[in-house]
Design an enzyme around this catalytic site. Structure first.
Site, PDB file in Angstrom:
ATOM      1  N   CYS A   1       0.829  -1.204   0.000  1.00 12.17           N
ATOM      2  CA  CYS A   1       0.000   0.000   0.000  1.00 12.17           C
ATOM      3  C   CYS A   1       0.865   1.256   0.000  1.00 12.17           C
ATOM      4  CB  CYS A   1      -0.907   0.023   1.238  1.00 12.17           C
ATOM      5  SG  CYS A   1      -1.943  -1.438   1.417  1.00 12.17           S
TER       6      CYS A   1
ATOM      7  N   ARG B   1      -4.999   6.882   0.725  1.00  8.78           N
ATOM      8  CA  ARG B   1      -4.072   5.794   0.460  1.00  8.78           C
ATOM      9  C   ARG B   1      -4.546   4.945  -0.710  1.00  8.78           C
ATOM     10  NH1 ARG B   1      -5.252   1.772   4.458  1.00  8.78           N
ATOM     11  NH2 ARG B   1      -3.400   0.632   3.789  1.00  8.78           N
TER      12      ARG B   1
ATOM     13  N   ASN C   1       0.634  -2.658   5.443  1.00  6.38           N
ATOM     14  CA  ASN C   1       1.281  -3.944   5.654  1.00  6.38           C
ATOM     15  C   ASN C   1       2.776  -3.772   5.950  1.00  6.38           C
ATOM     16  OD1 ASN C   1       0.967  -6.708   5.872  1.00  6.38           O
ATOM     17  ND2 ASN C   1       1.375  -7.105   3.706  1.00  6.38           N
TER      18      ASN C   1
END
Length: 323
Positions: A2, A16, A79
């Site tokens: 991400c 995002r 992540n």
């Protein structure tokens, strides 16, 4: 993987790309002020700041990927596999599970200074939401209109980094990502100068040659550099339409297209991209299938309610035939 971005024009915007090979059926979810927030090791919070963001709602609990509260404080979890480490319960600390971290901060803090104060006594606890939903290795970016920080729980404990770039991706840890930018200081939006040798006559044969060397691959370290270069050199007007459009263009520079990252029989894609006007509480998004921008205004709901309000994502392509 991400990418998260914080950007100021006349207002502050935060959002995002959510890159993954599958979806949890996430929804744009508003948590109103009087929805009881239950924490595993802390007291229930019955009254708090309202928030809006993208979440998977499980057992009537908002598992936020990213969110913004009514005061303009924003937060996203990205992540962080192989680097994140969570801990057993620590005496004298607020032991917060990873899935609780975003609502824990946004329910109580009006700005980044208040969030930093709360972080001084937090430990990220090794607790799963359920057997079906184990903890995800994450790190987080927290932003208001004045600054951003990156929060990482590693083997060294909880580490808080000032984030002057206002960008976050995934691995490596943030201090390494930030240091790596030194390798790209020669990049420019201007045509390049010949510093190679005065004995050679070089030709500028294309626009954009000042940015030769800017990474274009989809790795998290390269996306950090590309997003940072794009965001820091962004030129944008102050209107809402200009700001939202430019924000999505920044995220588009590091989006994941189906077919480029294979994971067994699946492919990683940018499942959704988000952009929230944190001053107005309007959460915009688009999905991989539907590139039209959709908005949800948290202030058009009753923020004093006691129940979650969720909006399914509009994923069907919306194509306008002009003639």
């Amino acid at each position: 993987m991400c990418t998260a971005v914080s950007l100021n024009t006349a207002d502050h915007y935060f959002g995002r790309n959510f890159d993954l090979e599958y979806s949890y059926k996430e929804t744009v979810t508003i948590t109103p002020r009087n929805f009881p927030l239950i924490f595993r090791k802390e007291k229930i919070v019955k009254s708090h700041y309202a928030m809006i963001g993208m979440a998977y709602v499980a057992d009537n609990y908002p598992l936020y990927y990213d969110a913004v509260n009514e005061k303009g404080l924003s937060m996203a979890g990205l992540n962080f596999p192989g680097s994140a480490e969570y801990f057993e319960e620590k005496a004298g600390k607020s032991n917060i599970a990873p899935f609780e971290f975003i609502p824990w901060i946004l329910s109580q803090c009006a700005d980044l200074d208040e969030a930093k104060g709360l972080l001084e006594n937090i430990s990220i606890a090794n607790m799963d939401f359920s057997k079906e939903l184990p903890s995800t290795p994450l790190h987080w970016m927290i932003s208001d209109r004045n600054a951003s920080v990156t929060v990482e729980s590693t083997e060294r404990g909880l580490e808080i980094y000032d984030n002057p770039i206002g960008v976050l991706t995934n691995n490596p840890p943030f201090d390494i990502q930030l240091y790596n930018l030194n390798n790209y200081m020669a990049l420019s939006v201007e045509p390049p100068e010949n510093n190679f040798s005065k004995k050679t006559d070089f030709k500028i044969y294309s626009r954009g040659m000042g940015a030769i060397g800017l990474p274009g691959d989809l790795s998290s370290q390269s996306r950090f550099v590309k997003a940072a270069f794009t965001k820091l050199n962004s030129v944008c007007g102050d209107t809402e339409n200009e700001s939202v459009s430019q924000f999505f263009h920044i995220l588009d520079s590091v989006e994941q297209q189906r077919g480029c990252v294979r994971l067994g029989d699946k492919y990683e894609i940018t499942i959704y991209a988000s952009c929230c006007n944190t001053d107005k509480g309007i959460y915009y998004y688009k999905t991989y299938e539907n590139s039209a921008i959709t908005g949800v205004d948290m202030r058009k709901t009753n923020l004093d309610e006691k129940e979650l309000v969720s909006y399914d994502l509009l994923k069907e392509p919306r194509i306008l035939i002009q003639n």
